[in-house]
Design a protein around this motif. Structure first.
Motif, PDB file in Angstrom:
ATOM      1  N   LEU A 116       0.929  -1.236  -0.071  1.00 48.00           N
ATOM      2  CA  LEU A 116       0.216  -0.045   0.057  1.00 48.00           C
ATOM      3  C   LEU A 116       0.859   1.276  -0.202  1.00 48.00           C
ATOM      4  O   LEU A 116       0.633   2.064  -0.749  1.00 48.00           O
ATOM      5  N   ASN A 117       1.908   1.453   0.869  1.00 41.59           N
ATOM      6  CA  ASN A 117       2.865   2.422   0.775  1.00 41.59           C
ATOM      7  C   ASN A 117       3.378   2.690  -0.570  1.00 41.59           C
ATOM      8  O   ASN A 117       3.636   3.787  -0.894  1.00 41.59           O
ATOM      9  N   HIS A 118       3.808   1.524  -1.051  1.00 39.58           N
ATOM     10  CA  HIS A 118       4.627   1.621  -2.340  1.00 39.58           C
ATOM     11  C   HIS A 118       3.635   2.080  -3.433  1.00 39.58           C
ATOM     12  O   HIS A 118       4.001   3.236  -4.254  1.00 39.58           O
ATOM     13  N   LEU A 119       2.446   1.702  -3.268  1.00 40.84           N
ATOM     14  CA  LEU A 119       1.402   2.225  -4.433  1.00 40.84           C
ATOM     15  C   LEU A 119       1.166   3.732  -4.193  1.00 40.84           C
ATOM     16  O   LEU A 119       1.001   4.450  -5.221  1.00 40.84           O
ATOM     17  N   ALA A 120       0.965   4.084  -3.027  1.00 42.12           N
ATOM     18  CA  ALA A 120       0.799   5.379  -2.588  1.00 42.12           C
ATOM     19  C   ALA A 120       1.848   6.644  -3.394  1.00 42.12           C
ATOM     20  O   ALA A 120       1.678   7.675  -3.714  1.00 42.12           O
ATOM     21  N   ALA A 121       3.082   5.999  -3.123  1.00 43.47           N
ATOM     22  CA  ALA A 121       4.286   6.717  -3.379  1.00 43.47           C
ATOM     23  C   ALA A 121       4.186   6.709  -4.962  1.00 43.47           C
ATOM     24  O   ALA A 121       4.722   7.844  -5.502  1.00 43.47           O
ATOM     25  N   ALA A 122       3.820   5.578  -5.519  1.00 40.43           N
ATOM     26  CA  ALA A 122       4.031   5.643  -6.931  1.00 40.43           C
ATOM     27  C   ALA A 122       2.758   6.706  -7.623  1.00 40.43           C
ATOM     28  O   ALA A 122       3.123   7.488  -8.436  1.00 40.43           O
ATOM     29  N   VAL A 123       1.733   6.557  -7.121  1.00 37.22           N
ATOM     30  CA  VAL A 123       0.581   7.616  -7.293  1.00 37.22           C
ATOM     31  C   VAL A 123       1.205   9.115  -7.202  1.00 37.22           C
ATOM     32  O   VAL A 123       0.982   9.893  -8.144  1.00 37.22           O
ATOM     33  N   VAL A 124       1.676   9.402  -6.063  1.00 33.76           N
ATOM     34  CA  VAL A 124       2.223  10.796  -5.756  1.00 33.76           C
ATOM     35  C   VAL A 124       3.204  11.181  -7.123  1.00 33.76           C
ATOM     36  O   VAL A 124       3.185  12.148  -7.303  1.00 33.76           O
ATOM     37  N   MET A 125       4.283  10.187  -7.195  1.00 31.92           N
ATOM     38  CA  MET A 125       5.175  10.332  -8.161  1.00 31.92           C
ATOM     39  C   MET A 125       4.743  10.557  -9.566  1.00 31.92           C
ATOM     40  O   MET A 125       4.768  11.567 -10.297  1.00 31.92           O
ATOM     41  N   HIS A 126       3.929   9.626  -9.954  1.00 34.07           N
ATOM     42  CA  HIS A 126       3.467   9.667 -11.197  1.00 34.07           C
ATOM     43  C   HIS A 126       2.638  10.904 -11.877  1.00 34.07           C
ATOM     44  O   HIS A 126       2.545  11.337 -12.822  1.00 34.07           O
ATOM     45  N   PHE A 127       1.763  11.132 -10.676  1.00 31.99           N
ATOM     46  CA  PHE A 127       0.653  12.099 -11.202  1.00 31.99           C
ATOM     47  C   PHE A 127       0.991  13.478 -10.710  1.00 31.99           C
ATOM     48  O   PHE A 127       0.514  14.740 -10.902  1.00 31.99           O
ATOM     49  N   ASP A 128       2.261  13.743 -10.361  1.00 35.84           N
ATOM     50  CA  ASP A 128       2.825  15.063  -9.885  1.00 35.84           C
ATOM     51  C   ASP A 128       2.901  16.100 -11.307  1.00 35.84           C
ATOM     52  O   ASP A 128       2.765  17.178 -10.846  1.00 35.84           O
ATOM     53  N   SER A 129       3.256  15.462 -12.312  1.00 37.10           N
ATOM     54  CA  SER A 129       3.229  16.364 -13.573  1.00 37.10           C
ATOM     55  C   SER A 129       1.992  16.859 -13.924  1.00 37.10           C
ATOM     56  O   SER A 129       1.919  18.091 -14.534  1.00 37.10           O
ATOM     57  N   PHE A 130       1.122  16.358 -13.264  1.00 34.49           N
ATOM     58  CA  PHE A 130      -0.565  16.977 -13.491  1.00 34.49           C
ATOM     59  C   PHE A 130      -0.906  18.003 -12.500  1.00 34.49           C
ATOM     60  O   PHE A 130      -1.862  18.818 -12.678  1.00 34.49           O
ATOM     61  N   ARG A 131      -0.065  18.254 -11.626  1.00 38.87           N
ATOM     62  CA  ARG A 131      -0.474  19.056 -10.406  1.00 38.87           C
ATOM     63  C   ARG A 131      -0.052  20.632 -10.698  1.00 38.87           C
ATOM     64  O   ARG A 131       1.349  20.669 -10.871  1.00 38.87           O
ATOM     65  N   ALA A 132      -0.753  21.273 -10.560  1.00 34.37           N
ATOM     66  CA  ALA A 132      -0.407  22.827 -10.652  1.00 34.37           C
ATOM     67  C   ALA A 132       0.379  23.129  -9.110  1.00 34.37           C
ATOM     68  O   ALA A 132       0.007  22.767  -8.373  1.00 34.37           O
ATOM     69  N   PRO A 133       1.641  24.068  -9.363  1.00 38.35           N
ATOM     70  CA  PRO A 133       2.370  24.542  -8.323  1.00 38.35           C
ATOM     71  C   PRO A 133       1.435  25.107  -7.225  1.00 38.35           C
ATOM     72  O   PRO A 133       0.441  25.706  -7.474  1.00 38.35           O
ATOM     73  N   MET A 134       1.778  24.766  -5.970  1.00 35.69           N
ATOM     74  CA  MET A 134       0.898  25.899  -4.837  1.00 35.69           C
ATOM     75  C   MET A 134       1.036  27.115  -5.113  1.00 35.69           C
ATOM     76  O   MET A 134       2.016  27.784  -5.399  1.00 35.69           O
ATOM     77  N   SER A 135      -0.071  28.038  -4.937  1.00 36.44           N
ATOM     78  CA  SER A 135      -0.020  29.248  -4.946  1.00 36.44           C
ATOM     79  C   SER A 135       0.528  29.938  -3.619  1.00 36.44           C
ATOM     80  O   SER A 135       0.736  29.073  -2.756  1.00 36.44           O
ATOM     81  N   GLU A 136       0.837  30.975  -3.663  1.00 35.31           N
ATOM     82  CA  GLU A 136       1.413  31.846  -2.373  1.00 35.31           C
ATOM     83  C   GLU A 136       0.270  31.698  -1.287  1.00 35.31           C
ATOM     84  O   GLU A 136       0.785  31.472  -0.184  1.00 35.31           O
ATOM     85  N   ALA A 137      -0.753  31.956  -1.764  1.00 31.77           N
ATOM     86  CA  ALA A 137      -1.734  32.226  -0.654  1.00 31.77           C
ATOM     87  C   ALA A 137      -2.037  30.490  -0.030  1.00 31.77           C
ATOM     88  O   ALA A 137      -2.075  30.300   1.100  1.00 31.77           O
ATOM     89  N   GLU A 138      -1.748  29.481  -1.136  1.00 33.86           N
ATOM     90  CA  GLU A 138      -1.992  28.294  -0.435  1.00 33.86           C
ATOM     91  C   GLU A 138      -0.877  27.866   0.445  1.00 33.86           C
ATOM     92  O   GLU A 138      -1.265  27.337   1.648  1.00 33.86           O
TER      93      GLU A 138
END
Length: 235
Positions: A116-138
């Motif tokens: 489970l931990n391996h899958l969670a890490a893979a999800v975070v890494m694989h889909f990070d290119s889809f994530r917009a950077p956090m804004s200053e407000a966030e």
């Protein structure tokens, strides 16, 4: 609009039904659920202490909520989820139990689960290119003084402190509960959930949750079964 990649059992699963009733909302339909009548706990107490997780729906987070980066569409995210889930097989989860996480309650595996931990890490890494950077407000809304060095690094690298080595899978059941009420809530939650938790869960899908606008309740957009297409057909 924000997305999150989570695990949740199917809509008809007894755990989904029980947890949706406890939280007062079904994340698949978006409909309000009648709160359960529970000895030793008033309906108003349940409603008040489940207000925060009610908005997010019953789930275990794998990729925390994110906005899509410019140039990436929802259709592209869905195609990539279909491709990604074909690379991984379902995971038999350890028994789940009611646990305290600070001043909140959640369901979590009774023992660590490396798969489970391996899958969670893979999800975070694989889909990070889809994530917009956090804004200053966030970033300003995060209490960075309470973060460890590793959590601070995760926040800036992946947009959330509790990922990778700082990840602990859990399915939130309450918001903050007052110290004096903790023992009563713990006893009630164990009594309510333990009969259902006798049945082991399998992490057999990734669920895409969606928040249509800031502050709106998260809804299950789609479930993406783990396993190759050929294996899914055989099953």
């Amino acid at each position: 609009m924000r997305y999150a990649i989570n695990f949740t059992p199917s809509a008809a699963d007894p755990l989904t039904i029980a947890a949706s009733q406890w939280l007062g909302r079904n994340a698949f339909s978006g409909e309000a659920m009648e709160l359960p009548f529970i000895r030793d706990l008033g309906l108003h107490e349940i409603a008040f202490n489940t207000a925060v997780p009610r908005r997010y729906g019953f789930h275990g987070t794998l990729k925390p909520p994110f906005r899509l980066v410019e140039g990436v569409s929802e259709a592209m995210l869905l195609r990539q989820m279909m491709h990604f889930t074909g690379q991984y097989q379902p995971i038999a989860l350890p028994p789940l139990e009611v646990v305290r996480l600070g001043n909140r309650f959640a369901l979590a595996p009774a023992v660590p689960c490396a798969e489970l931990n391996h899958l969670a890490a893979a999800v975070v890494m694989h889909f990070d290119s889809f994530r917009a950077p956090m804004s200053e407000a966030e970033l300003e809304r995060v209490d960075t003084e309470r973060l460890s060095a590793a959590q601070f690094a995760n926040l800036h690298r992946f947009g959330h402190p509790h990922v990778m080595d700082e990840f602990r899978f859990h399915m939130t059941l309450t918001g903050p509960v007052g110290a004096a009420e903790m023992p009563r809530f713990e006893a009630v939650l164990k009594r309510y959930f333990e009969p259902i938790l006798q049945r082991r869960q399998q992490l057999a899908n990734l669920a895409l949750f969606i928040e249509q606008e800031p502050g709106a309740p998260f809804l299950v957009h789609s479930l993406h079964p783990l396993g190759s297409v050929s294996a899914r057909r055989i099953a």
